[in-house]
Design an enzyme around this catalytic site. Structure first.
Site, PDB file in Angstrom:
ATOM      1  N   GLY A  46      -5.689  -4.400   1.419  1.00  0.00           N
ATOM      2  CA  GLY A  46      -6.735  -3.471   1.833  1.00  0.00           C
ATOM      3  C   GLY A  46      -6.338  -2.054   1.478  1.00  0.00           C
ATOM      4  O   GLY A  46      -5.154  -1.774   1.233  1.00  0.00           O
ATOM      5  N   GLN A  51      -6.182   6.999   2.638  1.00  0.00           N
ATOM      6  CA  GLN A  51      -4.855   6.823   2.032  1.00  0.00           C
ATOM      7  C   GLN A  51      -4.751   7.427   0.633  1.00  0.00           C
ATOM      8  O   GLN A  51      -3.651   7.659   0.142  1.00  0.00           O
ATOM      9  CB  GLN A  51      -4.492   5.328   1.953  1.00  0.00           C
ATOM     10  N   CYS A  92       1.897  -1.528   5.697  1.00  0.00           N
ATOM     11  CA  CYS A  92       0.930  -0.535   5.237  1.00  0.00           C
ATOM     12  C   CYS A  92       1.446   0.094   3.950  1.00  0.00           C
ATOM     13  O   CYS A  92       2.628   0.433   3.857  1.00  0.00           O
ATOM     14  CB  CYS A  92       0.743   0.544   6.305  1.00  0.00           C
ATOM     15  N   LEU A  93       0.559   0.254   2.978  1.00  0.00           N
ATOM     16  CA  LEU A  93       0.960   0.870   1.709  1.00  0.00           C
ATOM     17  C   LEU A  93       1.393   2.317   1.904  1.00  0.00           C
ATOM     18  O   LEU A  93       2.128   2.854   1.083  1.00  0.00           O
ATOM     19  CB  LEU A  93      -0.200   0.796   0.706  1.00  0.00           C
ATOM     20  N   HIS A 134      -7.165  -2.465  10.856  1.00  0.00           N
ATOM     21  CA  HIS A 134      -6.124  -1.585  10.307  1.00  0.00           C
ATOM     22  C   HIS A 134      -6.761  -0.501   9.423  1.00  0.00           C
ATOM     23  O   HIS A 134      -6.415   0.681   9.525  1.00  0.00           O
ATOM     24  CB  HIS A 134      -5.131  -2.457   9.523  1.00  0.00           C
ATOM     25  N   GLU A 135      -7.708  -0.907   8.570  1.00  0.00           N
ATOM     26  CA  GLU A 135      -8.361   0.057   7.665  1.00  0.00           C
ATOM     27  C   GLU A 135      -9.254   1.021   8.434  1.00  0.00           C
ATOM     28  O   GLU A 135      -9.319   2.209   8.113  1.00  0.00           O
ATOM     29  CB  GLU A 135      -9.191  -0.666   6.594  1.00  0.00           C
ATOM     30  N   HIS A 138      -7.289   3.762   9.811  1.00  0.00           N
ATOM     31  CA  HIS A 138      -7.008   4.804   8.810  1.00  0.00           C
ATOM     32  C   HIS A 138      -8.155   5.818   8.755  1.00  0.00           C
ATOM     33  O   HIS A 138      -7.918   7.020   8.677  1.00  0.00           O
ATOM     34  CB  HIS A 138      -6.837   4.188   7.417  1.00  0.00           C
TER      35      HIS A 138
HETATM   36  O1  GNR Z   1      -1.404  -4.676   2.091  1.00  0.00           O
HETATM   37  C1  GNR Z   1      -1.471  -4.619   3.317  1.00  0.00           C
HETATM   38  N1  GNR Z   1      -1.052  -5.673   4.047  1.00  0.00           N
HETATM   39  C2  GNR Z   1      -1.250  -5.786   5.410  1.00  0.00           C
HETATM   40  C3  GNR Z   1      -0.540  -6.776   6.080  1.00  0.00           C
HETATM   41  C4  GNR Z   1      -0.698  -6.943   7.434  1.00  0.00           C
HETATM   42  C5  GNR Z   1      -1.565  -6.150   8.125  1.00  0.00           C
HETATM   43  C6  GNR Z   1      -2.273  -5.145   7.483  1.00  0.00           C
HETATM   44  C7  GNR Z   1      -2.118  -4.967   6.131  1.00  0.00           C
HETATM   45  S1  GNR Z   1      -3.023  -3.740   5.318  1.00  0.00           S
HETATM   46  C8  GNR Z   1      -1.956  -3.386   3.968  1.00  0.00           C
HETATM   47  C9  GNR Z   1      -2.614  -2.428   3.003  1.00  0.00           C
HETATM   48  C10 GNR Z   1      -2.855  -1.109   3.701  1.00  0.00           C
HETATM   49  O2  GNR Z   1      -1.987  -0.334   3.976  1.00  0.00           O
HETATM   50  N2  GNR Z   1      -4.078  -0.858   4.058  1.00  0.00           N
HETATM   51  O3  GNR Z   1      -4.350   0.274   4.738  1.00  0.00           O
HETATM   52 NI    NI Z   2      -2.563   0.813   5.794  1.00  0.00          NI
END
Ligand code: GNR
Ligand code: NI
Length: 174
Positions: A46, A51, A92-93, A134-135, A138
């Site tokens: 995601g 980001q 998270c990236l 999660h997104e 953000h």
């Molecule tokens: O790539 C991602 N993997 C992930 C794994 C577990 C829970 C959430 C994520 S989201 C993350 C990509 C990201 O940072 N999205 O904002």
């Molecule tokens: Ni993230």
């Protein structure tokens, strides 16, 4: 087609609140395309516009193994969340190399439009439910480490700041 730069925690721009999208033109389409390319390249499941330093309510997600199902959420809203929770080891990236358990509702129903302003709803569970929440965090300026204890969060902050200084040094010498 372009890869976008992903902001790294603790960059203060990760805490900006995204505004709703009002124009569904070429600029949005290009952003969605670039975000998808950046997510697949990373690789991640995601990516939120926040980001990549664009503070508008745009999210791309693909939780499939073979990267075959891109989902585009513009102006997403959670319209229902299950009372049951699940704990998932999140990454998270924007917080590279860090994984830790976060508890969230196990299932959510989300209403959004796509990049052409066509409305849709999805009911999600498992990783998709985790990823959507999660997104959407953000977009509200929230990073998953904010669910962890202050002690863990400070350790993560210190580690990433050290790595960032190292990257800056390497960059200057390159
Ligand atoms: O790539 C991602 N993997 C992930 C794994 C577990 C829970 C959430 C994520 S989201 C993350 C990509 C990201 O940072 N999205 O904002
Ligand atoms: Ni993230």
């Amino acid at each position: 087609m372009a890869l976008l730069n992903i902001l790294r925690y603790p960059d203060p721009r990760l805490h900006k609140v995204a505004k709703p999208v009002t124009e569904f033109g070429e600029r949005l389409h290009q952003l969605v395309e670039d975000m998808a390319e950046t997510m697949y390249d990373a690789p991640g499941v995601g990516l939120a516009a926040t980001q990549v330093d664009v503070h508008e309510r745009v999210v791309v997600i693909d939780v499939t193994e073979d990267k075959s199902r891109l989902m585009v959420f513009v102006n997403p809203e959670i319209v229902w969340a299950s009372p049951e929770k699940q704990v998932y080891d999140e990454g998270c990236l924007s917080v590279p190399g860090i994984y830790d358990g976060v508890e969230r509702p196990a299932r959510v129903k989300v209403r959004a439009v796509d990049q052409h302003n066509v409305p849709f709803e999805v009911e999600a569970d498992g990783l998709l439910a985790v990823c959507i929440q999660h997104e959407m965090d953000h977009l509200m300026g929230k990073v998953f480490v904010e669910y962890l204890s202050p002690l863990k969060r400070n350790r993560i902050k210190t580690k990433l700041q050290k790595e960032e200084r190292e990257l800056q040094r390497e960059g200057r010498h390159a």
